[in-house]
Scaffold this motif. Structure first.
Motif, PDB file in Angstrom:
ATOM      1  N   VAL A 167      -9.225  51.867 -22.629  1.00 15.09           N
ATOM      2  CA  VAL A 167     -10.204  50.787 -22.515  1.00 15.09           C
ATOM      3  C   VAL A 167      -9.619  49.596 -21.764  1.00 15.09           C
ATOM      4  O   VAL A 167     -10.298  48.980 -20.933  1.00 15.09           O
ATOM      5  N   ARG A 168      -8.350  49.264 -22.022  1.00 18.23           N
ATOM      6  CA  ARG A 168      -7.745  48.125 -21.323  1.00 18.23           C
ATOM      7  C   ARG A 168      -7.658  48.391 -19.815  1.00 18.23           C
ATOM      8  O   ARG A 168      -7.839  47.480 -19.000  1.00 18.23           O
ATOM      9  N   ASN A 169      -7.378  49.614 -19.423  1.00 24.52           N
ATOM     10  CA  ASN A 169      -7.328  49.942 -18.000  1.00 24.52           C
ATOM     11  C   ASN A 169      -8.702  49.780 -17.353  1.00 24.52           C
ATOM     12  O   ASN A 169      -8.829  49.214 -16.264  1.00 24.52           O
ATOM     13  N   TYR A 170      -9.737  50.270 -18.024  1.00 24.22           N
ATOM     14  CA  TYR A 170     -11.088  50.118 -17.475  1.00 24.22           C
ATOM     15  C   TYR A 170     -11.508  48.651 -17.466  1.00 24.22           C
ATOM     16  O   TYR A 170     -12.137  48.174 -16.514  1.00 24.22           O
ATOM     17  N   GLN A 171     -11.157  47.925 -18.515  1.00 24.50           N
ATOM     18  CA  GLN A 171     -11.519  46.510 -18.574  1.00 24.50           C
ATOM     19  C   GLN A 171     -10.876  45.738 -17.425  1.00 24.50           C
ATOM     20  O   GLN A 171     -11.521  44.905 -16.768  1.00 24.50           O
ATOM     21  N   ARG A 172      -9.598  46.034 -17.148  1.00 25.07           N
ATOM     22  CA  ARG A 172      -8.910  45.374 -16.043  1.00 25.07           C
ATOM     23  C   ARG A 172      -9.576  45.716 -14.712  1.00 25.07           C
ATOM     24  O   ARG A 172      -9.798  44.840 -13.868  1.00 25.07           O
ATOM     25  N   ARG A 173      -9.928  46.985 -14.522  1.00 27.91           N
ATOM     26  CA  ARG A 173     -10.556  47.389 -13.270  1.00 27.91           C
ATOM     27  C   ARG A 173     -11.924  46.732 -13.097  1.00 27.91           C
ATOM     28  O   ARG A 173     -12.262  46.239 -12.013  1.00 27.91           O
ATOM     29  N   GLU A 200     -11.526  43.166 -12.051  1.00 26.62           N
ATOM     30  CA  GLU A 200     -11.179  43.075 -10.628  1.00 26.62           C
ATOM     31  C   GLU A 200     -12.410  43.219  -9.743  1.00 26.62           C
ATOM     32  O   GLU A 200     -12.474  42.645  -8.649  1.00 26.62           O
ATOM     33  N   LEU A 201     -13.401  43.979 -10.210  1.00 28.81           N
ATOM     34  CA  LEU A 201     -14.608  44.225  -9.423  1.00 28.81           C
ATOM     35  C   LEU A 201     -15.686  43.163  -9.635  1.00 28.81           C
ATOM     36  O   LEU A 201     -16.777  43.263  -9.072  1.00 28.81           O
ATOM     37  N   GLY A 202     -15.387  42.156 -10.458  1.00 29.32           N
ATOM     38  CA  GLY A 202     -16.343  41.066 -10.646  1.00 29.32           C
ATOM     39  C   GLY A 202     -17.172  41.152 -11.908  1.00 29.32           C
ATOM     40  O   GLY A 202     -18.096  40.355 -12.102  1.00 29.32           O
ATOM     41  N   TYR A 203     -16.862  42.092 -12.784  1.00 25.60           N
ATOM     42  CA  TYR A 203     -17.588  42.210 -14.048  1.00 25.60           C
ATOM     43  C   TYR A 203     -16.972  41.276 -15.091  1.00 25.60           C
ATOM     44  O   TYR A 203     -15.800  40.908 -15.008  1.00 25.60           O
ATOM     45  N   ARG A 204     -17.757  40.922 -16.105  1.00 27.68           N
ATOM     46  CA  ARG A 204     -17.248  40.186 -17.254  1.00 27.68           C
ATOM     47  C   ARG A 204     -17.526  40.997 -18.518  1.00 27.68           C
ATOM     48  O   ARG A 204     -18.494  41.757 -18.586  1.00 27.68           O
ATOM     49  N   THR A 205     -16.693  40.818 -19.512  1.00 21.00           N
ATOM     50  CA  THR A 205     -16.852  41.552 -20.764  1.00 21.00           C
ATOM     51  C   THR A 205     -17.955  40.931 -21.610  1.00 21.00           C
ATOM     52  O   THR A 205     -17.955  39.721 -21.852  1.00 21.00           O
ATOM     53  N   ALA A 217     -12.774  57.997 -36.510  1.00 22.70           N
ATOM     54  CA  ALA A 217     -11.506  57.391 -36.926  1.00 22.70           C
ATOM     55  C   ALA A 217     -10.701  56.851 -35.752  1.00 22.70           C
ATOM     56  O   ALA A 217      -9.719  56.134 -35.960  1.00 22.70           O
ATOM     57  N   ASP A 218     -11.103  57.192 -34.524  1.00 19.80           N
ATOM     58  CA  ASP A 218     -10.312  56.758 -33.370  1.00 19.80           C
ATOM     59  C   ASP A 218     -11.216  56.615 -32.151  1.00 19.80           C
ATOM     60  O   ASP A 218     -11.330  57.524 -31.333  1.00 19.80           O
ATOM     61  N   PHE A 219     -11.889  55.472 -32.045  1.00 23.77           N
ATOM     62  CA  PHE A 219     -12.699  55.226 -30.857  1.00 23.77           C
ATOM     63  C   PHE A 219     -12.741  53.734 -30.551  1.00 23.77           C
ATOM     64  O   PHE A 219     -12.562  52.894 -31.436  1.00 23.77           O
ATOM     65  N   ARG A 220     -12.973  53.418 -29.298  1.00 21.68           N
ATOM     66  CA  ARG A 220     -13.130  52.038 -28.844  1.00 21.68           C
ATOM     67  C   ARG A 220     -14.305  51.963 -27.881  1.00 21.68           C
ATOM     68  O   ARG A 220     -14.621  52.940 -27.189  1.00 21.68           O
ATOM     69  N   TYR A 221     -14.910  50.772 -27.829  1.00 20.66           N
ATOM     70  CA  TYR A 221     -16.110  50.571 -27.013  1.00 20.66           C
ATOM     71  C   TYR A 221     -15.965  49.292 -26.200  1.00 20.66           C
ATOM     72  O   TYR A 221     -15.402  48.292 -26.673  1.00 20.66           O
ATOM     73  N   LEU A 222     -16.508  49.334 -24.979  1.00 17.01           N
ATOM     74  CA  LEU A 222     -16.479  48.179 -24.086  1.00 17.01           C
ATOM     75  C   LEU A 222     -17.803  48.107 -23.333  1.00 17.01           C
ATOM     76  O   LEU A 222     -18.296  49.125 -22.827  1.00 17.01           O
ATOM     77  N   ALA A 223     -18.395  46.910 -23.267  1.00 13.93           N
ATOM     78  CA  ALA A 223     -19.602  46.680 -22.464  1.00 13.93           C
ATOM     79  C   ALA A 223     -19.304  45.564 -21.475  1.00 13.93           C
ATOM     80  O   ALA A 223     -18.765  44.515 -21.855  1.00 13.93           O
ATOM     81  N   VAL A 224     -19.647  45.782 -20.194  1.00 13.98           N
ATOM     82  CA  VAL A 224     -19.370  44.791 -19.155  1.00 13.98           C
ATOM     83  C   VAL A 224     -20.615  44.565 -18.304  1.00 13.98           C
ATOM     84  O   VAL A 224     -21.532  45.386 -18.275  1.00 13.98           O
ATOM     85  N   GLU A 225     -20.597  43.435 -17.579  1.00 13.83           N
ATOM     86  CA  GLU A 225     -21.754  43.053 -16.773  1.00 13.83           C
ATOM     87  C   GLU A 225     -21.298  42.379 -15.489  1.00 13.83           C
ATOM     88  O   GLU A 225     -20.372  41.562 -15.496  1.00 13.83           O
ATOM     89  N   ASP A 226     -21.949  42.734 -14.387  1.00 14.99           N
ATOM     90  CA  ASP A 226     -21.811  42.015 -13.123  1.00 14.99           C
ATOM     91  C   ASP A 226     -23.184  41.415 -12.846  1.00 14.99           C
ATOM     92  O   ASP A 226     -24.054  42.062 -12.258  1.00 14.99           O
ATOM     93  N   GLU A 227     -23.396  40.210 -13.313  1.00 15.64           N
ATOM     94  CA  GLU A 227     -24.728  39.602 -13.257  1.00 15.64           C
ATOM     95  C   GLU A 227     -25.209  39.413 -11.830  1.00 15.64           C
ATOM     96  O   GLU A 227     -26.392  39.603 -11.533  1.00 15.64           O
ATOM     97  N   ALA A 228     -24.299  39.058 -10.928  1.00 16.30           N
ATOM     98  CA  ALA A 228     -24.693  38.793  -9.544  1.00 16.30           C
ATOM     99  C   ALA A 228     -25.278  40.033  -8.879  1.00 16.30           C
ATOM    100  O   ALA A 228     -26.231  39.950  -8.103  1.00 16.30           O
ATOM    101  N   ARG A 229     -24.708  41.194  -9.175  1.00 16.83           N
ATOM    102  CA  ARG A 229     -25.185  42.442  -8.560  1.00 16.83           C
ATOM    103  C   ARG A 229     -26.103  43.236  -9.487  1.00 16.83           C
ATOM    104  O   ARG A 229     -26.508  44.347  -9.150  1.00 16.83           O
ATOM    105  N   GLU A 230     -26.426  42.662 -10.639  1.00 16.01           N
ATOM    106  CA  GLU A 230     -27.293  43.316 -11.619  1.00 16.01           C
ATOM    107  C   GLU A 230     -26.759  44.698 -11.988  1.00 16.01           C
ATOM    108  O   GLU A 230     -27.482  45.691 -11.992  1.00 16.01           O
ATOM    109  N   ARG A 231     -25.469  44.731 -12.303  1.00 16.22           N
ATOM    110  CA  ARG A 231     -24.837  45.986 -12.702  1.00 16.22           C
ATOM    111  C   ARG A 231     -24.229  45.838 -14.093  1.00 16.22           C
ATOM    112  O   ARG A 231     -23.687  44.791 -14.436  1.00 16.22           O
TER     113      ARG A 231
END
Length: 314
Positions: free
Chosen positions: A86-92, A95-100, A131-145
């Motif tokens: 999850v941390r790797n995806y969050q960092r990527r 970098e692409l302009g998304y926020r958590t 017993a072992d999962f993590r979740y992440l939601a991100v948004e790029d508001e400018a590009r509506e992604r």
């Protein structure tokens, strides 16, 4: 068996994707090193409920996003933890302009309730362990992604599901105003619609296609489909009563034709009740001989049109 099932799903998934452009299943955010794509699907326009908060009090906070949706599931055979994934995806994504928008792990997400209110690709492509999962939601508001990431470990493997949504309006699929293609109906349905319309508008309608052997009350084989369709309509309205009225042409004496028309009406009413499931109390058979022609009895064509059975709304 599990390995075989997984292999079959993978083969089918990649076979379906083979004709797509390479960028379709190579997302801009990339993938973890050493991971293999086990599922890919594109929905050109649909809605996705993006979880944006912990499941509490029987409610899952979500943002409903409409647009182009792409599903990715990756599988890794190494020891990468769900946190590392999850941390790797969050960092990527950053970098692409998304926020958590929201992130959580296990019970912090809402546990069992969160899992069953969040969208998950079916196994064996995606495996999930409470017993072992993590979740992440991100948004790029400018590009509506928007995107969501679910990482979970099960059976010594890491599974990562990414749902990527590009906000779009529904494509225009309407015909020009005032235009529409004609309805497609099954064989015989046009007759059923016509029967219902005439009963509604005029209070009576002939059972066109119902025929008898000459001078007899015995139905021909061709009458069966017509009676089956009429019965469908009658069964749908058990609160209504109908006269089943027999008609003849003017060939022969009046008394004989009156008796024949009544016998034919009784045959139809009996057939509808005994073989087609219509309530007997809905049907009242009557015969009127040749007293109500709908065409001239001077021609063979007219006489054929006059030999009929009608339903009359009581």
């Amino acid at each position: 068996m599990r390995a075989l099932a997984f292999a079959l799903v993978a083969v089918l998934t990649f076979a379906a994707a083979a004709g797509a452009a390479e960028e379709e299943f190579t997302p801009e955010f990339g993938a973890l090193e050493g991971a293999e794509l086990s599922h890919f699907l594109t929905r050109n326009f649909d809605a996705y409920k993006l979880p944006v908060g912990q499941f509490t009090r029987d409610e899952q906070p979500v943002n409903v996003i409409e647009g182009r949706i792409r599903e990715f599931v990756y599988r890794a055979e190494d020891e990468t933890s769900t946190l590392e994934a999850v941390r790797n995806y969050q960092r990527r994504f950053t970098e692409l302009g998304y926020r958590t928008l929201f992130e959580c792990a296990g019970d912090e997400c809402g546990g069992f309730d969160f899992r069953f209110n969040a969208y998950l690709v079916e196994p064996p492509a995606m495996r999930f362990d409470l017993a072992d999962f993590r979740y992440l939601a991100v948004e790029d508001e400018a590009r509506e992604r928007h995107a969501s990431v679910i990482a979970s470990r099960q059976g010594g493997r890491l599974f990562v599901q990414i749902i990527a949504v590009e906000g779009e309006t529904a494509p225009e699929r309407m015909t020009a105003a005032g235009e529409a293609p004609p309805p497609r109906v099954k064989p015989g349905q046009a007759r059923l619609f016509a029967l219902a319309r005439r009963l509604t508008e005029q209070g009576h309608a002939p059972l066109d296609g119902v025929a008898f052997e000459a001078g007899s009350a015995k139905l021909t084989d061709d009458s069966a489909p017509v009676l089956t369709q009429a019965a469908e309509l009658l069964r749908a309205r058990p609160d209504l009563r109908f006269f089943v009225v027999g008609h003849t042409d003017n060939q022969g004496g009046f008394d004989g034709n009156l008796s024949l028309s009544r016998a034919r009406a009784e045959t139809v009413a009996t057939r509808l009740a005994a073989e087609e499931g219509v309530q007997p109390g809905q049907l009242v058979p009557k015969g009127v001989g040749y007293l109500a022609p709908r065409a001239s009895n001077a021609t063979p064509e007219g006489r054929a049109e006059n030999r009929r059975v009608e339903l009359v709304l009581e």
